[in-house]
Write a protein that holds these residues in place. Structure first.
Motif, PDB file in Angstrom:
ATOM      1  N   GLY A   1     -23.350 -16.996  -2.546  1.00 23.85           N
ATOM      2  CA  GLY A   1     -23.504 -16.627  -3.955  1.00 23.85           C
ATOM      3  C   GLY A   1     -22.284 -16.869  -4.805  1.00 23.85           C
ATOM      4  O   GLY A   1     -22.344 -16.716  -6.028  1.00 23.85           O
ATOM      5  N   GLN A   2     -21.168 -17.288  -4.191  1.00 23.01           N
ATOM      6  CA  GLN A   2     -19.968 -17.569  -4.967  1.00 23.01           C
ATOM      7  C   GLN A   2     -18.952 -18.323  -4.108  1.00 23.01           C
ATOM      8  O   GLN A   2     -19.017 -18.301  -2.883  1.00 23.01           O
ATOM      9  N   ILE A   3     -18.030 -19.004  -4.802  1.00 25.15           N
ATOM     10  CA  ILE A   3     -16.900 -19.646  -4.141  1.00 25.15           C
ATOM     11  C   ILE A   3     -15.671 -19.430  -4.999  1.00 25.15           C
ATOM     12  O   ILE A   3     -15.772 -19.025  -6.173  1.00 25.15           O
ATOM     13  N   GLU A   4     -14.491 -19.663  -4.446  1.00 27.11           N
ATOM     14  CA  GLU A   4     -13.246 -19.589  -5.197  1.00 27.11           C
ATOM     15  C   GLU A   4     -12.680 -20.993  -5.338  1.00 27.11           C
ATOM     16  O   GLU A   4     -12.741 -21.801  -4.413  1.00 27.11           O
ATOM     17  N   ARG A   5     -12.120 -21.256  -6.526  1.00 24.34           N
ATOM     18  CA  ARG A   5     -11.507 -22.563  -6.774  1.00 24.34           C
ATOM     19  C   ARG A   5     -10.193 -22.376  -7.500  1.00 24.34           C
ATOM     20  O   ARG A   5     -10.085 -21.603  -8.444  1.00 24.34           O
ATOM     21  N   ALA A   6      -9.165 -23.101  -7.050  1.00 22.65           N
ATOM     22  CA  ALA A   6      -7.868 -23.058  -7.717  1.00 22.65           C
ATOM     23  C   ALA A   6      -7.965 -23.740  -9.077  1.00 22.65           C
ATOM     24  O   ALA A   6      -8.844 -24.580  -9.317  1.00 22.65           O
TER      25      ALA A   6
ATOM     26  N   ILE B   1     -12.411 -27.741 -30.000  1.00 18.32           N
ATOM     27  CA  ILE B   1     -11.152 -28.129 -29.378  1.00 18.32           C
ATOM     28  C   ILE B   1     -11.445 -28.333 -27.895  1.00 18.32           C
ATOM     29  O   ILE B   1     -11.746 -27.380 -27.182  1.00 18.32           O
ATOM     30  N   ALA B   2     -11.394 -29.574 -27.431  1.00 14.94           N
ATOM     31  CA  ALA B   2     -11.725 -29.880 -26.034  1.00 14.94           C
ATOM     32  C   ALA B   2     -13.060 -29.250 -25.649  1.00 14.94           C
ATOM     33  O   ALA B   2     -13.172 -28.549 -24.645  1.00 14.94           O
ATOM     34  N   ALA B   3     -14.065 -29.486 -26.474  1.00 16.74           N
ATOM     35  CA  ALA B   3     -15.375 -28.867 -26.253  1.00 16.74           C
ATOM     36  C   ALA B   3     -15.915 -29.210 -24.873  1.00 16.74           C
ATOM     37  O   ALA B   3     -15.818 -30.352 -24.416  1.00 16.74           O
ATOM     38  N   ALA B   4     -16.506 -28.197 -24.222  1.00 11.48           N
ATOM     39  CA  ALA B   4     -16.980 -28.377 -22.849  1.00 11.48           C
ATOM     40  C   ALA B   4     -18.453 -28.017 -22.687  1.00 11.48           C
ATOM     41  O   ALA B   4     -18.807 -27.222 -21.809  1.00 11.48           O
ATOM     42  N   PRO B   5     -19.345 -28.577 -23.508  1.00 10.29           N
ATOM     43  CA  PRO B   5     -20.769 -28.294 -23.277  1.00 10.29           C
ATOM     44  C   PRO B   5     -21.192 -28.783 -21.903  1.00 10.29           C
ATOM     45  O   PRO B   5     -20.710 -29.816 -21.418  1.00 10.29           O
ATOM     46  N   ASP B   6     -22.056 -28.022 -21.259  1.00  9.58           N
ATOM     47  CA  ASP B   6     -22.621 -28.384 -19.953  1.00  9.58           C
ATOM     48  C   ASP B   6     -21.567 -28.479 -18.847  1.00  9.58           C
ATOM     49  O   ASP B   6     -21.797 -29.110 -17.820  1.00  9.58           O
ATOM     50  N   PHE B   7     -20.412 -27.831 -19.033  1.00 10.33           N
ATOM     51  CA  PHE B   7     -19.339 -27.996 -18.045  1.00 10.33           C
ATOM     52  C   PHE B   7     -19.718 -27.453 -16.672  1.00 10.33           C
ATOM     53  O   PHE B   7     -19.235 -27.960 -15.652  1.00 10.33           O
ATOM     54  N   THR B   8     -20.579 -26.440 -16.614  1.00  8.62           N
ATOM     55  CA  THR B   8     -20.959 -25.891 -15.314  1.00  8.62           C
ATOM     56  C   THR B   8     -21.649 -26.940 -14.450  1.00  8.62           C
ATOM     57  O   THR B   8     -21.464 -26.972 -13.233  1.00  8.62           O
ATOM     58  N   GLU B   9     -22.419 -27.806 -15.097  1.00  7.79           N
ATOM     59  CA  GLU B   9     -23.158 -28.835 -14.373  1.00  7.79           C
ATOM     60  C   GLU B   9     -22.349 -30.114 -14.204  1.00  7.79           C
ATOM     61  O   GLU B   9     -22.298 -30.692 -13.115  1.00  7.79           O
ATOM     62  N   ASP B  10     -21.694 -30.552 -15.301  1.00  9.18           N
ATOM     63  CA  ASP B  10     -21.107 -31.892 -15.313  1.00  9.18           C
ATOM     64  C   ASP B  10     -19.628 -31.939 -14.951  1.00  9.18           C
ATOM     65  O   ASP B  10     -19.143 -32.987 -14.513  1.00  9.18           O
ATOM     66  N   LEU B  11     -18.908 -30.853 -15.179  1.00  6.54           N
ATOM     67  CA  LEU B  11     -17.471 -30.845 -14.892  1.00  6.54           C
ATOM     68  C   LEU B  11     -17.099 -29.925 -13.740  1.00  6.54           C
ATOM     69  O   LEU B  11     -15.972 -29.949 -13.272  1.00  6.54           O
ATOM     70  N   MET B  12     -18.036 -29.107 -13.293  1.00  5.00           N
ATOM     71  CA  MET B  12     -17.761 -28.146 -12.232  1.00  5.00           C
ATOM     72  C   MET B  12     -18.567 -28.476 -10.983  1.00  5.00           C
ATOM     73  O   MET B  12     -18.025 -28.880  -9.961  1.00  5.00           O
ATOM     74  N   LEU B  13     -19.889 -28.322 -11.074  1.00  4.69           N
ATOM     75  CA  LEU B  13     -20.738 -28.545  -9.905  1.00  4.69           C
ATOM     76  C   LEU B  13     -20.562 -29.957  -9.357  1.00  4.69           C
ATOM     77  O   LEU B  13     -20.565 -30.167  -8.137  1.00  4.69           O
ATOM     78  N   ARG B  14     -20.402 -30.924 -10.225  1.00  7.61           N
ATOM     79  CA  ARG B  14     -20.274 -32.321  -9.790  1.00  7.61           C
ATOM     80  C   ARG B  14     -19.054 -32.536  -8.902  1.00  7.61           C
ATOM     81  O   ARG B  14     -19.033 -33.446  -8.068  1.00  7.61           O
ATOM     82  N   GLU B  15     -18.023 -31.691  -9.049  1.00  5.35           N
ATOM     83  CA  GLU B  15     -16.802 -31.833  -8.261  1.00  5.35           C
ATOM     84  C   GLU B  15     -16.835 -31.045  -6.955  1.00  5.35           C
ATOM     85  O   GLU B  15     -15.932 -31.185  -6.134  1.00  5.35           O
ATOM     86  N   PHE B  16     -17.830 -30.205  -6.781  1.00  2.64           N
ATOM     87  CA  PHE B  16     -17.894 -29.399  -5.562  1.00  2.64           C
ATOM     88  C   PHE B  16     -18.149 -30.289  -4.348  1.00  2.64           C
ATOM     89  O   PHE B  16     -18.929 -31.250  -4.406  1.00  2.64           O
ATOM     90  N   THR B  17     -17.526 -29.920  -3.238  1.00  2.00           N
ATOM     91  CA  THR B  17     -17.810 -30.604  -1.988  1.00  2.00           C
ATOM     92  C   THR B  17     -19.162 -30.142  -1.451  1.00  2.00           C
ATOM     93  O   THR B  17     -19.732 -29.149  -1.915  1.00  2.00           O
ATOM     94  N   ARG B  18     -19.676 -30.843  -0.443  1.00  2.00           N
ATOM     95  CA  ARG B  18     -20.932 -30.435   0.171  1.00  2.00           C
ATOM     96  C   ARG B  18     -20.804 -29.030   0.765  1.00  2.00           C
ATOM     97  O   ARG B  18     -21.723 -28.215   0.658  1.00  2.00           O
ATOM     98  N   GLU B  19     -19.631 -28.736   1.342  1.00  2.00           N
ATOM     99  CA  GLU B  19     -19.405 -27.412   1.921  1.00  2.00           C
ATOM    100  C   GLU B  19     -19.401 -26.333   0.839  1.00  2.00           C
ATOM    101  O   GLU B  19     -19.983 -25.256   1.026  1.00  2.00           O
ATOM    102  N   GLU B  20     -18.764 -26.619  -0.287  1.00  2.00           N
ATOM    103  CA  GLU B  20     -18.727 -25.643  -1.373  1.00  2.00           C
ATOM    104  C   GLU B  20     -20.128 -25.388  -1.919  1.00  2.00           C
ATOM    105  O   GLU B  20     -20.481 -24.240  -2.225  1.00  2.00           O
ATOM    106  N   ARG B  21     -20.916 -26.420  -2.065  1.00  2.00           N
ATOM    107  CA  ARG B  21     -22.290 -26.241  -2.550  1.00  2.00           C
ATOM    108  C   ARG B  21     -23.097 -25.376  -1.584  1.00  2.00           C
ATOM    109  O   ARG B  21     -23.874 -24.517  -2.017  1.00  2.00           O
ATOM    110  N   ALA B  22     -22.890 -25.588  -0.293  1.00  2.00           N
ATOM    111  CA  ALA B  22     -23.611 -24.795   0.706  1.00  2.00           C
ATOM    112  C   ALA B  22     -23.192 -23.333   0.651  1.00  2.00           C
ATOM    113  O   ALA B  22     -24.037 -22.429   0.732  1.00  2.00           O
ATOM    114  N   ARG B  23     -21.896 -23.078   0.485  1.00  2.00           N
ATOM    115  CA  ARG B  23     -21.421 -21.696   0.408  1.00  2.00           C
ATOM    116  C   ARG B  23     -21.875 -21.031  -0.886  1.00  2.00           C
ATOM    117  O   ARG B  23     -22.131 -19.832  -0.919  1.00  2.00           O
TER     118      ARG B  23
END
Length: 256
Positions: free
Chosen positions: A153-158, A126-148
């Motif tokens: 070691g962590q960031i917060e996201r709404a 049901i709405a399968a999310a394989p590889d979501f950490t890489e393709d649906l999450m990290l890909r949307e991070f801003t440059r600042e979020e990636r740096a933090r």
């Protein structure tokens, strides 16, 4: 619909996992929930109650850091939750099961199918999310979020489903890379049904189509529900999940 019978087991890694394993006859069904979800969600309870009504074995569980299981959510990662599910399935079920996985649970269901195919007689995602950490999450991070993420070691996201922001850790992203499924061959010798809502803003239809195109097997179907969102919990959506699950259970009965 029957009193809950929550039990606990300790995995080889020392994590205490809460689960409910209902007895029944014939092939069983396993429900795997999503990221920050638990076994008290609408889909899990609906499937539990229908399993009781049909007298079929049914297993649901909370990954470590989720629901009633031990640990903190922020300390976990996909590999941990995959290992939790695999340990409970191995200990609490017998023979091939129909695995139903929601969102991240779909990723874990596919990992289970790859690691112990003899125990998986069918898959419903049901709405399968394989590889979501890489393709649906990290890909949307801003440059600042990636740096933090690297420096802190962590960031917060709404998010749209919880008033509290998600804490995303560097370990979650790095561990996810060790369990990616859409880069290498993904063979599914068992029947699989991929259910997806067209109004899902968390896992877009394009991701569902990518999984469907990438997976290889003799009996794979992608089913789109127009207007359904990521929750996929309307009466019609729940009925579709049950119908596809029952179809695969009934087919499995003829093999065992």
């Amino acid at each position: 619909m029957g009193a809950e019978m929550i039990e606990r087991m300790t995995t080889p890694e020392g994590r205490e996992i809460a689960y409910e394993a209902l007895p029944g006859t014939g092939p069983g069904v396993v429900f795997l929930g999503g990221f920050r979800s638990d076994m008290e969600g609408t889909k899990a309870l609906t499937m539990r109650n229908r399993a009781i009504a049909k007298g079929r074995p049914f297993l649901r569980l909370d990954y470590s850091g989720h629901g009633q299981s031990s640990g903190r959510f922020v300390d976990g990662a996909v590999g941990d939750w995959f290992a939790d599910a695999r340990a409970v399935i191995a200990a609490c079920t017998r023979g091939p099961q129909v695995i139903v996985g929601s969102s991240m649970g779909g990723w874990i269901a596919l990992l289970i199918a790859r690691s112990m195919p003899e125990r998986v007689g069918g898959i419903v995602t049901i709405a399968a999310a394989p590889d979501f950490t890489e393709d649906l999450m990290l890909r949307e991070f801003t440059r600042e979020e990636r740096a933090r993420l690297v420096s802190e070691g962590q960031i917060e996201r709404a998010n749209a489903y919880d008033p509290q922001p998600y804490v995303i850790t560097r370990r979650l992203i790095e561990d996810g890379r060790r369990h990616l499924l859409l880069r290498d061959e993904l063979r599914l010798p068992m029947p699989a049904r991929f259910l997806q809502g067209t109004a899902d803003t968390e896992v877009p239809v394009a991701h569902a189509y990518r999984l469907f195109q990438h997976a290889q097997g003799p009996d794979l179907r992608l089913m789109l529900v127009k207007g359904a969102d990521h929750r996929f919990s309307t009466p019609d959506c729940l009925a579709l999940v049950e119908a596809q699950t029952t179809e695969l259970v009934d087919r499995l009965k003829t093999r065992v």
